[in-house]
Scaffold this active site. Structure first.
Site, PDB file in Angstrom:
ATOM      1  CD  GLU A 176      43.585  67.198  13.820  1.00 43.22           C
ATOM      2  OE1 GLU A 176      42.900  66.680  12.919  1.00 43.22           O
ATOM      3  OE2 GLU A 176      44.529  66.594  14.381  1.00 43.22           O
ATOM      4  CB  CYS A 228      46.425  60.724  12.213  1.00 45.14           C
ATOM      5  SG  CYS A 228      48.062  60.393  11.562  1.00 45.14           S
ATOM      6  CG  HIS A 255      46.722  65.339  11.976  1.00 45.07           C
ATOM      7  ND1 HIS A 255      46.294  64.828  13.177  1.00 45.07           N
ATOM      8  CD2 HIS A 255      47.842  64.645  11.657  1.00 45.07           C
ATOM      9  CE1 HIS A 255      47.123  63.881  13.581  1.00 45.07           C
ATOM     10  NE2 HIS A 255      48.072  63.748  12.674  1.00 45.07           N
TER      11      HIS A 255
HETATM   12  N1  GLN Z   1      51.371  56.721  15.166  1.00 45.30           N
HETATM   13  C1  GLN Z   1      50.812  56.825  13.857  1.00 45.30           C
HETATM   14  C2  GLN Z   1      51.861  57.041  12.786  1.00 45.30           C
HETATM   15  O1  GLN Z   1      52.960  57.407  13.100  1.00 45.30           O
HETATM   16  C3  GLN Z   1      49.772  57.926  13.795  1.00 45.30           C
HETATM   17  C4  GLN Z   1      50.355  59.286  13.939  1.00 45.30           C
HETATM   18  C5  GLN Z   1      49.327  60.323  14.294  1.00 45.30           C
HETATM   19  O2  GLN Z   1      48.231  60.028  14.717  1.00 45.30           O
HETATM   20  N2  GLN Z   1      49.691  61.579  14.148  1.00 45.30           N
HETATM   21  O3  GLN Z   1      51.591  56.875  11.625  1.00 45.30           O
END
Ligand code: GLN
Length: 567
Positions: free
Chosen positions: A541, A399, A539
């Site tokens: 994971e 992410c 994600h």
């Molecule tokens: N801060 C980033 C976003 O909002 C990544 C979010 C995250 O890593 N879950 O897109």
């Protein structure tokens, strides 16, 4: 016995197992629930696991993961407690939005209904109205899952003010269906060092307190540093009104994945099935699980993984809760490949303060930048990513880790010097990562709760890429043709579509995209540029399971093992 046989004829009755905590929190109630789910499903039952969090937050999404553990996102997009992750991992099944509830969620429904005149002019009270809302949610969770048994964890401990209504709802279900409800207390038995003896008294007190709610436990899970001996089993049995064979010894274990086997050592699934009137279920088959759990003890060699993040003044213990799914995903893939992972937490700020320090990363076989929000340590993370790229250390960005990998690439390879994410610098000349259009308005009106791009969305995979190869190797998609997968999300920002062509020209490959091609889901460097440098907007994971490791984690660990061999 005749009575028990009569119960088993009640085939249509959904069964409920309520699990409560006695004495103190943090003794592994969630793992006990997950393990009960595991042993019952190993006996051929379809099991649903439900978590009740008594706090007033409507979901877990607004809580700080460093203080409260990671936010686990379900397919539905609901942001839940980390226990839900353990439930899914033990059951190897996706759980639904109805399988999680908080007091905030329950009260919100009741208050919304009251505002809509849904109570026909009545005075709305905690009992019966809030309790009834809890009851209908529990029944809905059972129906939606289509399972035989629900195992329901009531958060907090017996005697808390905040979970009392949930315990009362459980009491009412038991009152209505006495043959279909079982209560389990997970209690803690201390062994004070000055006495050197396991003490049962706090558990006796907790059970007595539960009795005052009108609830009698059918089982006690005795958590302690040591196994429970017969003398104390008898003592608990007599004082708590629980048969000795329904008191389960649960000493500390090396790995949480051993708990189902430990439970079976005390014949827990036999006595549970007996209590549920389901003695006719087939014998337990935990063979696949056992094989997996043994990997946690064995394995040839190690693979050294560094996780570069923004860490405050926290110990490793808290961090391992904040990144629980990432750690478990690393383990599952490492175990299938026959190695043990060694994980280090690397503070991105250290590189920011002293850029020379980034060369410490050469000691690692693989580097991860996990999900995150905000400014802290950003430039340090980018230094780490640059180092991984230049020194060909396998890199996996989750992410935020994908977004920053793209920023680093834009700055140093695509020649866009000032490139950044607008999360950090809204005035950057090159907003490589920008806010999703629908998110702008939400932030403007401070609509933070449950408002990100959340939950499962499809991701199309491009053949001939490392990402595609990884899913093929795991048997998830066919080789030779483009494929598709579904992954879970939690973000507000995305790769800016206006820069895609420029980034691709400079060599970055977008190997996963949303079906309408508007969102870049996976970015990677081609093999000739780097052995494994890949980031995902989703994600992965959150979908890694012991018996189904995530293809991309497996590909990353494989690449890391390769480096470890050649080092
Ligand atoms: N801060 C980033 C976003 O909002 C990544 C979010 C995250 O890593 N879950 O897109």
């Amino acid at each position: 016995m005749a009575n028990r046989r009569a119960r088993s004829e009640n085939k249509s009755g959904h069964k409920y197992i309520f699990v409560l905590g006695g004495v103190m929190s943090g003794v592994g109630k969630g793992i006990a629930v997950a393990s009960i789910g595991k042993i019952l499903s190993s006996r051929g039952l379809s099991v649903n696991l439900v978590k009740i969090d008594p706090y007033l937050n409507v979901d877990a999404g607004t809580m700080n993961p460093v203080e409260h553990g990671e936010v686990f996102v379900l397919d539905s997009g609901l942001e839940t407690d980390q226990d839900m992750g353990n439930y899914e991992r033990f059951l190897n099944r996706d759980l639904g939005a109805d399988d999680y509830m908080t007091s905030g969620m329950v009260y919100r429904s009741v208050i919304d209904r009251e505002r809509n005149l849904g109570y026909g002019g009545k005075c709305v009270e905690a009992i019966p109205h809030v309790r009834d809302e809890i009851l209908s949610r529990l029944i809905r969770a059972a129906e939606q899952s289509g399972s035989d048994v629900s195992v329901i964890e009531i958060g907090g401990t017996i005697g808390d003010f905040s979970n009392a209504l949930f315990i009362d709802a459980a009491r009412v279900i038991h009152l209505r269906h006495p043959d279909d409800v079982v209560f389990v207390v997970v209690s803690y038995l201390p062994v004070p060092s000055t006495i050197g003896e396991m003490k049962t008294k706090p558990t006796q007190t907790a059970v007595r307190e539960l009795n005052s709610y009108g609830v009698q436990p059918d089982f006690i899970i005795a958590r302690s540093t040591h196994p429970l001996d017969n003398k104390r089993k008898e003592k608990l049995a007599i004082s708590c009104n629980v048969e000795p064979d329904r008191i389960i010894s649960a000493p500390d274990v090396h790995s949480i994945y051993d708990v189902p086997m430990n439970f079976e050592r005390d014949h827990f699934s036999d006595t549970l099935l007996e209590a549920l009137g389901k003695e006719e279920q087939p014998a337990a088959d935990l063979s696949e699980w056992k094989k997996f759990a043994e990997h946690a003890h064995n394995g040839n060699g190690t693979v050294k993984i560094g996780i570069v993040g923004k860490y405050f003044d926290t110990g490793d213990f808290i961090l391992s809760d904040a990144y629980l799914s990432v750690i478990e995903a690393i383990k599952f893939s490492s175990y299938t490949l026959g190695v043990k992972p060694e994980i280090d937490w690397l503070n991105a700020k250290d590189y920011q303060n002293d850029p020379d320090k980034v060369s410490d990363l050469k000691a690692y076989d693989g580097i991860i930048v996990p999900g995150g929000f905000g400014e802290t340590g950003i430039e340090g993370k980018i230094l780490g990513i640059k180092y991984a790229r230049e020194h060909k250390i396998p890199y996996f960005g989750l992410c935020y880790g994908m977004q920053l990998m793209t920023v680093e690439f834009a700055r140093h390879i695509a020649g866009l010097k000032d490139a950044n994410t607008t999360e950090i610098n809204p005035d950057t000349a090159h907003p490589i990562v920008d806010i999703l259009p629908e998110q702008k308005e939400k932030l403007a009106r401070k609509d933070y709760g449950g408002s990100m791009r959340l939950g499962a969305y499809p991701c199309d995979l491009v053949k001939g890429t490392a990402a595609h190869d990884a899913y093929v190797a795991a048997g998830r998609i066919e080789s030779g043709v483009d494929g598709s997968t579904s992954e879970r999300h939690r973000h507000r920002y995305e790769i800016n579509p206006e820069y895609i062509e420029q980034l691709e020209k400079a060599g970055l490959v977008f190997s996963g995209k949303s079906p309408d091609r508007s969102l870049m889901e996976i970015a990677e460097l081609p093999k000739h540029m780097h052995p494994f440098m890949l980031g995902t907007q989703f994600h992965p994971e959150l979908r890694a399971r012991p018996l189904a490791p995530h293809p991309l984690f497996t590909a990353f660990i494989k690449a890391s093992m390769e480096r470890s061999k050649n080092k």
